[in-house]
Design a protein around this motif. Structure first.
Motif, PDB file in Angstrom:
ATOM      1  N   PHE A  12       0.828  -1.206   0.000  1.00  7.19           N
ATOM      2  CA  PHE A  12       0.000   0.000   0.000  1.00  7.19           C
ATOM      3  C   PHE A  12       0.864   1.259   0.000  1.00  7.19           C
ATOM      4  N   PHE A  13       1.851   1.315   0.894  1.00  4.25           N
ATOM      5  CA  PHE A  13       2.672   2.522   0.977  1.00  4.25           C
ATOM      6  C   PHE A  13       3.593   2.670  -0.226  1.00  4.25           C
ATOM      7  N   SER A  14       3.983   1.556  -0.827  1.00  2.00           N
ATOM      8  CA  SER A  14       4.752   1.628  -2.069  1.00  2.00           C
ATOM      9  C   SER A  14       3.905   2.238  -3.172  1.00  2.00           C
ATOM     10  N   ALA A  15       2.653   1.785  -3.279  1.00  2.00           N
ATOM     11  CA  ALA A  15       1.735   2.339  -4.280  1.00  2.00           C
ATOM     12  C   ALA A  15       1.437   3.804  -3.984  1.00  2.00           C
ATOM     13  N   ALA A  16       1.262   4.141  -2.698  1.00  6.66           N
ATOM     14  CA  ALA A  16       0.980   5.527  -2.315  1.00  6.66           C
ATOM     15  C   ALA A  16       2.137   6.438  -2.705  1.00  6.66           C
ATOM     16  N   SER A  17       3.366   5.979  -2.472  1.00  3.70           N
ATOM     17  CA  SER A  17       4.542   6.778  -2.835  1.00  3.70           C
ATOM     18  C   SER A  17       4.570   7.040  -4.329  1.00  3.70           C
ATOM     19  N   HIS A  18       4.265   6.006  -5.111  1.00  4.23           N
ATOM     20  CA  HIS A  18       4.243   6.154  -6.569  1.00  4.23           C
ATOM     21  C   HIS A  18       3.172   7.144  -7.004  1.00  4.23           C
ATOM     22  N   GLU A  19       1.972   7.018  -6.401  1.00  2.00           N
ATOM     23  CA  GLU A  19       0.860   7.886  -6.775  1.00  2.00           C
ATOM     24  C   GLU A  19       1.120   9.340  -6.388  1.00  2.00           C
ATOM     25  N   LEU A  20       1.776   9.570  -5.269  1.00  2.00           N
ATOM     26  CA  LEU A  20       2.101  10.937  -4.845  1.00  2.00           C
ATOM     27  C   LEU A  20       3.214  11.529  -5.710  1.00  2.00           C
ATOM     28  N   LYS A  21       4.131  10.679  -6.138  1.00  2.00           N
ATOM     29  CA  LYS A  21       5.262  11.148  -6.942  1.00  2.00           C
ATOM     30  C   LYS A  21       4.807  11.711  -8.283  1.00  2.00           C
ATOM     31  N   THR A  22       3.776  11.100  -8.889  1.00  2.00           N
ATOM     32  CA  THR A  22       3.330  11.520 -10.220  1.00  2.00           C
ATOM     33  C   THR A  22       2.860  12.972 -10.267  1.00  2.00           C
ATOM     34  N   PRO A  23       1.879  13.398  -9.416  1.00  2.00           N
ATOM     35  CA  PRO A  23       1.459  14.807  -9.478  1.00  2.00           C
ATOM     36  C   PRO A  23       2.565  15.776  -9.077  1.00  2.00           C
ATOM     37  N   ILE A  24       3.419  15.376  -8.140  1.00  2.00           N
ATOM     38  CA  ILE A  24       4.525  16.253  -7.738  1.00  2.00           C
ATOM     39  C   ILE A  24       5.473  16.479  -8.918  1.00  2.00           C
ATOM     40  N   THR A  25       5.767  15.417  -9.668  1.00  2.00           N
ATOM     41  CA  THR A  25       6.638  15.538 -10.843  1.00  2.00           C
ATOM     42  C   THR A  25       6.016  16.447 -11.897  1.00  2.00           C
ATOM     43  N   ILE A  26       4.697  16.317 -12.102  1.00  2.00           N
ATOM     44  CA  ILE A  26       3.999  17.159 -13.083  1.00  2.00           C
ATOM     45  C   ILE A  26       4.076  18.620 -12.691  1.00  2.00           C
ATOM     46  N   ILE A  27       3.750  18.921 -11.439  1.00  2.00           N
ATOM     47  CA  ILE A  27       3.772  20.314 -10.968  1.00  2.00           C
ATOM     48  C   ILE A  27       5.184  20.885 -11.071  1.00  2.00           C
ATOM     49  N   LYS A  28       6.167  20.107 -10.644  1.00  2.00           N
ATOM     50  CA  LYS A  28       7.552  20.578 -10.680  1.00  2.00           C
ATOM     51  C   LYS A  28       7.985  20.894 -12.112  1.00  2.00           C
ATOM     52  N   GLY A  29       7.640  20.003 -13.044  1.00  2.00           N
ATOM     53  CA  GLY A  29       8.007  20.226 -14.438  1.00  2.00           C
ATOM     54  C   GLY A  29       7.348  21.470 -15.013  1.00  2.00           C
ATOM     55  N   GLN A  30       6.060  21.657 -14.708  1.00  2.00           N
ATOM     56  CA  GLN A  30       5.350  22.825 -15.217  1.00  2.00           C
ATOM     57  C   GLN A  30       5.915  24.121 -14.629  1.00  2.00           C
ATOM     58  N   LEU A  31       6.204  24.128 -13.335  1.00  3.10           N
ATOM     59  CA  LEU A  31       6.739  25.331 -12.695  1.00  3.10           C
ATOM     60  C   LEU A  31       8.128  25.673 -13.240  1.00  3.10           C
ATOM     61  N   GLN A  32       8.952  24.647 -13.444  1.00  2.00           N
ATOM     62  CA  GLN A  32      10.281  24.893 -14.012  1.00  2.00           C
ATOM     63  C   GLN A  32      10.170  25.438 -15.427  1.00  2.00           C
ATOM     64  N   GLY A  33       9.257  24.860 -16.221  1.00  2.00           N
ATOM     65  CA  GLY A  33       9.061  25.337 -17.586  1.00  2.00           C
ATOM     66  C   GLY A  33       8.614  26.782 -17.615  1.00  2.00           C
ATOM     67  N   MET A  34       7.706  27.161 -16.711  1.00  5.32           N
ATOM     68  CA  MET A  34       7.238  28.551 -16.657  1.00  5.32           C
ATOM     69  C   MET A  34       8.323  29.488 -16.155  1.00  5.32           C
ATOM     70  N   LEU A  35       9.089  29.022 -15.178  1.00  6.20           N
ATOM     71  CA  LEU A  35      10.148  29.858 -14.613  1.00  6.20           C
ATOM     72  C   LEU A  35      11.204  30.213 -15.661  1.00  6.20           C
ATOM     73  N   TYR A  36      11.563  29.227 -16.495  1.00  6.51           N
ATOM     74  CA  TYR A  36      12.584  29.445 -17.517  1.00  6.51           C
ATOM     75  C   TYR A  36      11.988  29.770 -18.884  1.00  6.51           C
ATOM     76  N   GLN A  37      10.629  29.885 -18.939  1.00  3.57           N
ATOM     77  CA  GLN A  37       9.922  30.242 -20.166  1.00  3.57           C
ATOM     78  C   GLN A  37      10.325  29.344 -21.342  1.00  3.57           C
ATOM     79  N   VAL A  38      10.226  28.047 -21.091  1.00  4.01           N
ATOM     80  CA  VAL A  38      10.598  27.064 -22.102  1.00  4.01           C
ATOM     81  C   VAL A  38       9.398  26.773 -23.004  1.00  4.01           C
ATOM     82  N   GLY A  39       9.558  26.981 -24.307  1.00  4.26           N
ATOM     83  CA  GLY A  39       8.557  26.606 -25.298  1.00  4.26           C
ATOM     84  C   GLY A  39       7.140  26.984 -24.924  1.00  4.26           C
TER      85      GLY A  39
END
Length: 226
Positions: A12-39
């Protein structure tokens, strides 16, 4: 039994870690892209709104994980009282009325009055909200949601059926597993966390109630017996 429970907790906690990692990765990628004005991320307003939606999903998931943690705590007991289930169902149907109207769904209900059970009102409200929310989320416009409550001997029987949709038979036994999704892409669009039915089953187990999900000729029905 102890080894099995420990294995289930680890999974359960392994699956929870995976599920939490996905939205965090998405948000981080979007914020970095906006910060550096990429494409495409130069359109900051669009991606700020998308990041907020992902953050909302993440927040719901954390809240549901906290609920599961509380329910799974050793020695946890429900605060049960003599509960008018008829009134609770009618109250939740009224609360969801605007959502059903927005989605152009017709609600039909037959609620036997003065149906009492021994239950925890806050936990059972969470059960009803999850089930009604699922019925709305997975019903196309123009379909019906049919809600029934009736007494039979010592039992109270409650059903919610939504028309116009079916679940693959092989998926039905897995619906109450944590993070299980029948349709990954569709579930993401509706904002689901994959924990709703797991929580529903956990709460109903605490009440000694049974829940089943099945396909019908016209749709999908959830049956609960107290």
């Amino acid at each position: 039994m102890e080894r099995q429970l420990e294995r289930q907790r680890v999974e359960f906690f392994s699956a929870a870690s995976h599920e939490l990692k996905t939205p965090i990765t998405i948000i981080k990628g979007q914020l970095q892209g906006m910060l550096y004005q990429v494409g495409r991320y130069k359109e900051r307003e669009t991606y700020l709104a998308q990041s907020l939606e992902v953050a909302d999903t993440l927040e719901r998931m954390v809240q549901e994980l906290l609920t599961i943690s509380r329910l799974d705590t050793s020695g946890y007991t429900c605060k049960k009282c003599d509960l008018n289930l008829s009134n609770l169902i009618n109250d939740r149907l009224a609360a969801f009325e605007d959502l059903f109207m927005q989605k152009d769904l017709t609600v039909e209900h037959c609620i036997s009055p003065e149906t009492f059970i021994l239950g925890d009102i806050q936990l059972l409200q969470k059960v009803l909200d999850n089930l009604l929310g699922n019925a709305a989320a997975y019903s196309e416009a123009g379909n019906r949601i049919i809600v029934n409550l009736w007494k039979e001997a010592e039992n109270a029987n409650f059903t919610i059926e939504n028309t116009g949709t079916h679940i693959p038979d092989e998926d039905i036994p897995k619906l109450f597993e944590a993070f299980y999704r029948v349709d990954q892409s569709r579930n993401r669009q509706t904002g689901g966390t994959g924990l709703g039915l797991y929580i529903v089953k956990t709460i109903l187990d605490l009440h000694g109630a049974e829940i089943k999900i099945a396909n019908t000729v016209q749709g999908v029905i959830v049956s609960v017996q107290f």
